[in-house]
Write a protein that holds these residues in place. Structure first.
Motif, PDB file in Angstrom:
ATOM      1  N   SER A   1       0.851  -1.189   0.000  1.00 21.42           N
ATOM      2  CA  SER A   1       0.000   0.000   0.000  1.00 21.42           C
ATOM      3  C   SER A   1       0.884   1.234   0.000  1.00 21.42           C
ATOM      4  N   VAL A   2       0.359   2.320  -0.589  1.00 20.09           N
ATOM      5  CA  VAL A   2       1.101   3.577  -0.683  1.00 20.09           C
ATOM      6  C   VAL A   2       0.268   4.695  -0.073  1.00 20.09           C
ATOM      7  N   GLY A   3       0.936   5.559   0.676  1.00 13.70           N
ATOM      8  CA  GLY A   3       0.239   6.678   1.287  1.00 13.70           C
ATOM      9  C   GLY A   3       1.159   7.859   1.493  1.00 13.70           C
ATOM     10  N   VAL A   4       0.695   8.795   2.302  1.00 14.39           N
ATOM     11  CA  VAL A   4       1.433  10.027   2.567  1.00 14.39           C
ATOM     12  C   VAL A   4       1.392  10.327   4.053  1.00 14.39           C
ATOM     13  N   SER A   5       2.214  11.277   4.455  1.00 20.27           N
ATOM     14  CA  SER A   5       2.227  11.725   5.841  1.00 20.27           C
ATOM     15  C   SER A   5       2.416  13.232   5.867  1.00 20.27           C
ATOM     16  N   ASN A   6       1.720  13.881   6.774  1.00 22.58           N
ATOM     17  CA  ASN A   6       1.807  15.338   6.930  1.00 22.58           C
ATOM     18  C   ASN A   6       1.309  16.089   5.699  1.00 22.58           C
ATOM     19  N   PHE A   7       0.399  15.487   4.951  1.00 22.13           N
ATOM     20  CA  PHE A   7      -0.169  16.151   3.775  1.00 22.13           C
ATOM     21  C   PHE A   7      -1.437  16.909   4.171  1.00 22.13           C
ATOM     22  N   SER A   8      -1.479  18.172   3.749  1.00 27.53           N
ATOM     23  CA  SER A   8      -2.667  18.993   3.951  1.00 27.53           C
ATOM     24  C   SER A   8      -3.657  18.744   2.819  1.00 27.53           C
ATOM     25  N   VAL A   9      -4.793  19.423   2.874  1.00 24.57           N
ATOM     26  CA  VAL A   9      -5.768  19.329   1.787  1.00 24.57           C
ATOM     27  C   VAL A   9      -5.123  19.765   0.480  1.00 24.57           C
ATOM     28  N   LYS A  10      -4.318  20.820   0.512  1.00 29.08           N
ATOM     29  CA  LYS A  10      -3.639  21.302  -0.687  1.00 29.08           C
ATOM     30  C   LYS A  10      -2.785  20.207  -1.313  1.00 29.08           C
ATOM     31  N   HIS A  11      -2.009  19.516  -0.511  1.00 28.06           N
ATOM     32  CA  HIS A  11      -1.120  18.474  -1.031  1.00 28.06           C
ATOM     33  C   HIS A  11      -1.922  17.282  -1.556  1.00 28.06           C
ATOM     34  N   LEU A  12      -2.988  16.945  -0.860  1.00 28.67           N
ATOM     35  CA  LEU A  12      -3.840  15.843  -1.309  1.00 28.67           C
ATOM     36  C   LEU A  12      -4.546  16.198  -2.618  1.00 28.67           C
ATOM     37  N   GLU A  13      -4.948  17.458  -2.747  1.00 26.27           N
ATOM     38  CA  GLU A  13      -5.584  17.904  -3.989  1.00 26.27           C
ATOM     39  C   GLU A  13      -4.614  17.837  -5.167  1.00 26.27           C
ATOM     40  N   GLU A  14      -3.339  18.114  -4.916  1.00 23.65           N
ATOM     41  CA  GLU A  14      -2.339  17.999  -5.977  1.00 23.65           C
ATOM     42  C   GLU A  14      -2.303  16.582  -6.541  1.00 23.65           C
ATOM     43  N   LEU A  15      -2.344  15.600  -5.662  1.00 26.46           N
ATOM     44  CA  LEU A  15      -2.345  14.207  -6.109  1.00 26.46           C
ATOM     45  C   LEU A  15      -3.600  13.914  -6.924  1.00 26.46           C
ATOM     46  N   LYS A  16      -4.726  14.386  -6.441  1.00 24.89           N
ATOM     47  CA  LYS A  16      -5.997  14.154  -7.129  1.00 24.89           C
ATOM     48  C   LYS A  16      -5.982  14.786  -8.521  1.00 24.89           C
ATOM     49  N   GLU A  17      -5.518  16.028  -8.595  1.00 24.60           N
ATOM     50  CA  GLU A  17      -5.501  16.747  -9.870  1.00 24.60           C
ATOM     51  C   GLU A  17      -4.497  16.163 -10.857  1.00 24.60           C
ATOM     52  N   SER A  18      -3.465  15.483 -10.351  1.00 28.51           N
ATOM     53  CA  SER A  18      -2.456  14.876 -11.233  1.00 28.51           C
ATOM     54  C   SER A  18      -2.951  13.569 -11.841  1.00 28.51           C
ATOM     55  N   GLY A  19      -4.072  13.067 -11.336  1.00 24.89           N
ATOM     56  CA  GLY A  19      -4.620  11.815 -11.852  1.00 24.89           C
ATOM     57  C   GLY A  19      -3.982  10.577 -11.280  1.00 24.89           C
ATOM     58  N   LEU A  20      -3.141  10.762 -10.248  1.00 20.20           N
ATOM     59  CA  LEU A  20      -2.484   9.614  -9.632  1.00 20.20           C
ATOM     60  C   LEU A  20      -3.433   8.875  -8.695  1.00 20.20           C
ATOM     61  N   GLU A  21      -3.124   7.625  -8.471  1.00 12.93           N
ATOM     62  CA  GLU A  21      -3.905   6.804  -7.548  1.00 12.93           C
ATOM     63  C   GLU A  21      -3.982   7.473  -6.177  1.00 12.93           C
ATOM     64  N   GLN A  22      -5.155   7.484  -5.593  1.00 10.94           N
ATOM     65  CA  GLN A  22      -5.367   8.115  -4.301  1.00 10.94           C
ATOM     66  C   GLN A  22      -4.531   7.429  -3.224  1.00 10.94           C
ATOM     67  N   PRO A  23      -3.927   8.201  -2.325  1.00 14.61           N
ATOM     68  CA  PRO A  23      -3.208   7.564  -1.215  1.00 14.61           C
ATOM     69  C   PRO A  23      -4.175   6.784  -0.339  1.00 14.61           C
ATOM     70  N   GLU A  24      -3.707   5.668   0.168  1.00 10.40           N
ATOM     71  CA  GLU A  24      -4.565   4.848   1.022  1.00 10.40           C
ATOM     72  C   GLU A  24      -4.571   5.339   2.459  1.00 10.40           C
ATOM     73  N   VAL A  25      -3.513   6.075   2.817  1.00 12.37           N
ATOM     74  CA  VAL A  25      -3.342   6.541   4.195  1.00 12.37           C
ATOM     75  C   VAL A  25      -2.793   7.961   4.178  1.00 12.37           C
ATOM     76  N   ASN A  26      -3.218   8.779   5.131  1.00 14.05           N
ATOM     77  CA  ASN A  26      -2.539  10.030   5.456  1.00 14.05           C
ATOM     78  C   ASN A  26      -2.236   9.990   6.946  1.00 14.05           C
ATOM     79  N   GLN A  27      -0.946   9.992   7.274  1.00 15.50           N
ATOM     80  CA  GLN A  27      -0.527   9.944   8.672  1.00 15.50           C
ATOM     81  C   GLN A  27      -0.188  11.370   9.108  1.00 15.50           C
TER      82      GLN A  27
END
Length: 245
Positions: free
Chosen positions: A106-132
């Motif tokens: 599984s792949v995820g992120v840590s310390n990502f804000s809404v802005k950082h999560l939106e960047e992933l969404k807008e890039s078309g990449l697979e959604q992170p499974e976790v945000n720590q």
């Protein structure tokens, strides 16, 4: 609404990272424990300090596997967003490739804000499974939590024990009411919020005690009282780099 205790405690979970320098020790400890590899959930992370790029993410995963002595890591995270948009996106792409290769489950992120999560969404990449993220009564990160819940991203809460700042009267009163200690109340609060808390201790007795949070339930009144302790970013007790550009 109040949430009752889970039927069973979560699986054995060890949260580590490249920057902690303990992957080899964790791998050795798992083997010495006698537990099957599949019975232990292992997380590691690549920080901006180790270099966020596609190739470096792949190389870092390989290095982690050598350190652990494992064939795979259950969860691999981008440790922080401090490298800038393009670098963190490339590192995330590298982790997704490691997942495709079977090296990471599984792949995820840590310390990502809404802005950082939106960047992933807008890039078309697979959604992170976790945000720590740092998450406890004093620093509840509500916009990030709301976003993660909206999109089904699992929330892991680090520093759930507020680094031992247990003198808050509300926490003391709730603990006394349930004949528990404050650490157990904090873990229980996190569980009832639907988070995965990551309590930390170097003392075996405390590790065991912190896990004793499945035989009581905080009332709605308890939860509301603890919720009132939120003071936003100023309540953080760790680095909490969610606001970097």
């Amino acid at each position: 609404m109040n949430v009752g205790p889970p039927a069973l405690p979560p699986s054995n979970h060890i949260d580590t990272a490249k920057m902690y320098g303990n992957e080899k020790s964790v791998g050795d400890a798992v083997r010495e424990s006698g537990l099957k590899r599949e019975d232990v959930f292992i997380t590691s992370k690549i920080s901006s300090g180790h270099g966020h790029s596609y190739q470096n993410a792949l190389a870092t995963v390989d290095e982690s596997l050598r350190n652990f002595g494992f064939d795979y890591v259950d969860l691999y995270l981008i440790h922080d967003p401090r490298s800038g948009k393009e670098s963190r996106l490339e590192a995330y792409r590298g982790l997704l490739e490691a997942k495709k290769q079977g090296k990471v489950r599984s792949v995820g992120v840590s310390n990502f804000s809404v802005k950082h999560l939106e960047e992933l969404k807008e890039s078309g990449l697979e959604q992170p499974e976790v945000n720590q993220i740092e998450l406890h009564p004093f620093c509840q990160q509500k916009p990030i939590v709301d976003y993660c819940r909206k999109y089904g991203i699992v929330i892991q809460a680090y520093c759930p024990l507020i680094r031992g700042k247990f003198d808050e009267p509300i926490l003391q009163n709730v603990a006394k009411k349930h004949s528990k200690d404050v650490a157990q109340v904090l873990v229980r609060w996190s569980l009832q919020k639907g988070y995965i808390p990551l309590p930390k201790s170097s003392q075996p007795a405390r590790i065991k005690s912190n896990a004793d949070a499945y035989n009581f339930v905080l009332s709605d009144e308890d939860m509301e009282a603890i919720d009132s302790l939120d003071i936003g970013d100023s309540g953080a007790v760790s680095w909490n780099p969610v606001n970097v550009s």
